[in-house]
Design a protein around this motif. Structure first.
Motif, short mmCIF file in Angstrom:
data_model
loop_
_atom_site.label_atom_id
_atom_site.label_comp_id
_atom_site.label_asym_id
_atom_site.label_seq_id
_atom_site.Cartn_x
_atom_site.Cartn_y
_atom_site.Cartn_z
N TRP A 105 0.92 -1.17 -0.04
CA TRP A 105 0.19 0.05 -0.03
C TRP A 105 0.94 1.53 0.03
O TRP A 105 0.67 2.09 -0.69
CB TRP A 105 -0.90 -0.07 1.27
N TRP A 150 0.99 6.86 -6.68
CA TRP A 150 -0.29 7.59 -6.89
C TRP A 150 -0.23 9.05 -6.70
O TRP A 150 -0.83 9.76 -7.49
CB TRP A 150 -1.34 6.99 -6.08
N LEU A 202 -9.31 2.94 -8.39
CA LEU A 202 -8.82 2.25 -7.12
C LEU A 202 -9.21 0.80 -7.35
O LEU A 202 -8.26 0.13 -6.82
CB LEU A 202 -9.71 2.60 -6.13
N GLU A 225 -6.15 -0.74 -9.28
CA GLU A 225 -4.77 -0.68 -8.58
C GLU A 225 -4.63 -1.42 -7.39
O GLU A 225 -3.77 -1.81 -7.23
CB GLU A 225 -4.63 0.93 -8.30
N VAL A 226 -6.01 -1.64 -6.64
CA VAL A 226 -5.78 -2.52 -5.47
C VAL A 226 -5.85 -4.11 -5.79
O VAL A 226 -4.97 -4.60 -4.92
CB VAL A 226 -7.13 -2.28 -4.57
N ASN A 241 -13.10 -1.80 -2.43
CA ASN A 241 -14.03 -0.73 -3.01
C ASN A 241 -15.07 -0.26 -2.27
O ASN A 241 -15.41 0.82 -2.22
CB ASN A 241 -14.40 -1.21 -4.66
N ALA A 251 -13.75 1.92 0.48
CA ALA A 251 -13.73 3.51 -0.16
C ALA A 251 -15.29 3.86 -0.13
O ALA A 251 -15.37 5.27 0.23
CB ALA A 251 -13.04 3.36 -1.32
N SER A 272 -6.47 -1.95 4.65
CA SER A 272 -7.03 -1.08 3.54
C SER A 272 -7.68 0.14 4.17
O SER A 272 -7.65 1.11 3.69
CB SER A 272 -7.76 -1.98 2.39
N LEU A 296 -7.31 4.22 3.65
CA LEU A 296 -8.36 4.85 3.08
C LEU A 296 -9.02 5.92 3.86
O LEU A 296 -9.43 7.05 3.30
CB LEU A 296 -9.37 3.96 2.34
N TYR A 356 -7.30 12.44 -0.36
CA TYR A 356 -7.46 12.24 -1.87
C TYR A 356 -8.93 12.77 -1.96
O TYR A 356 -9.79 12.93 -1.08
CB TYR A 356 -7.61 10.65 -2.05
#
Length: 419
Positions: free
Chosen positions: A121, A128, A136, A139-140, A254, A257, A378, A382, A388
């Protein structure tokens, strides 16, 4: 009296298309309309029983009543599971193979996995920062592909990452697809099994020497109940049964997030570094969002439950998504509320995002602990370790597509490490 005389039954010749059209809601919709946790239908041209809820899960995971061998349709075997994997075994062979998986779930091994996940990560976030935007989900998947290979002990060159990530992703993205997308999954599995078979052969002939405590070494030299080495193809399938599910955790990431974005008040609680709340948040993500819709088994021998007769060989589906949204189990199940897990006692049959039952003896997913540990890392990135932006995009997700992934795959911009 046959169960078709008693059990609520969906009329019609076959409802496979309805299942495809309704996805995660297919069983739950009918449980509601029949006002029953069990009903009979026809799928893939055969009689099938669908069931959901805590008591149904307890019955479904009774190894005296149901078996897994030959239950999964061939399209799932050819893409998702592979042939002769642990999911298709029953009885002592299943218990013995399952012990191989559970042996790698020690606290030390999970701590190593957590450390590896954090490292990848951190590397990704650094990269990034130099990019205009990041998709995302894609990429993850790469982060988790690298993580899985390092944890298992598989040497992976940087120029191999994208291809392997794509192949492993296709395995869990394609089982419910038709046409070219389904064949992509089959071809991907064939490619990865061949690659993995070559690695295992190199371990066995001494050309590759992974550490003896590595997963690759342990699986390569695992012996069955007759004290025979597993054939190379089966070992390849079982190693992939570690790699593929770890990459699939990108789906849950995902949704992490998405939850962090949609519930900013809960995000503030995560910033307090409250580990218990983080665990509750993760469990609620796993309960609330769609992951696996259902699992399948065959009736092992005739039995009666709730006055209904289950006939040997009948395909039976357990509603995972619906059980996790069952109002008899969960208060306000369609509300995202991590606090519901504050007093949760951990029933192995009421909360089943990755299956239910006992880890060691039954068919509950051995990788559930892996899933939770990776999701913790994760979530920390996040919610706490990154700054971000999430620009305007289609963050909705389908309850029909299996697996379900937010349509935009979550695009983020202006990524910075939080100092």
């Amino acid at each position: 009296m046959s169960n078709s005389d008693q059990m609520p039954r969906e009329e019609g010749m076959d409802h496979s298309l309805s299942l495809m059209r309704e996805g995660y809601m297919y069983i739950l919709n009918r449980r509601k309309s029949f006002n029953s946790d069990i009903f009979e239908t026809r799928l893939l041209g055969k009689k099938a029983i669908c069931m959901g809820g805590k008591e149904a899960a307890e019955v479904f995971y009774d190894s005296e009543k149901f078996k897994r061998k030959d239950a999964a349709p061939n399209r799932a075997v050819q893409t998702l599971f592979g042939k002769n994997g642990v999911q298709a075994l029953d009885g002592q062979p299943h218990k013995h193979r399952k012990e191989m998986f559970m042996s790698i779930m020690s606290p030390d091994a999970l701590k190593t996995l957590t450390d590896i996940t954090k490292k990848h990560w951190e590397i990704a976030v650094n990269q990034w920062e130099q990019q205009d935007e990041v998709i995302l989900y894609e990429e993850v998947k790469e982060i988790l592909c690298k993580t899985a290979c390092q944890w298992v002990g598989i040497p992976l060159q940087e120029n191999e990452v994208k291809r392997l990530t794509k192949d492993l992703g296709a395995m869990f993205e394609s089982p419910a697809k038709v046409g070219p997308n389904h064949w992509l999954g089959r071809n991907s599995r064939n490619h990865v099994e061949k690659w993995m078979g070559e690695i295992i052969s190199q371990v066995r002939n001494g050309k590759m020497n992974p550490p003896e405590d590595s997963i690759l070494y342990r699986f390569s030299w695992h012996r069955d109940l007759q004290d025979n080495l597993l054939d190379t193809e089966t070992v390849a399938v079982e190693v992939i049964n570690i790699l593929r599910p770890i990459v699939a955790i990108a789906i849950f990431n995902n949704f992490i997030a998405l939850a962090v974005h949609h519930y900013p008040g809960k995000r503030d609680k995560l910033k307090s570094d409250d580990e218990k709340y983080a665990q509750m948040f993760i469990q609620e993500v796993r309960r609330f969002y769609p992951f696996f819709p259902f699992v399948m088994a065959l009736v092992k021998k005739d039995f009666t439950w709730r006055g209904y007769n289950f006939e040997e060989g009948t395909l039976t589906l357990l509603d995972l998504y619906g059980t996790n949204h069952d109002p008899e189990i969960w208060k306000n199940p369609d509300v995202f509320n991590p606090n519901r897990f504050a007093e949760w006692e951990g029933s192995p049959f009421s909360f089943i995002p990755q299956g239910g039952g006992d880890y060691f003896m039954g068919h509950r997913c051995a990788g559930e602990w892996v899933t939770i540990e990776i999701m913790k890392v994760s979530l920390d990135f996040l919610a706490n370790r990154m700054i971000y932006e999430i620009p305007d995009q289609d963050l909705s997700y389908s309850m029909v597509s299996m697996p379900s992934i937010p349509h935009s795959k979550i695009v983020i911009k202006n990524v910075k490490q939080r100092i």
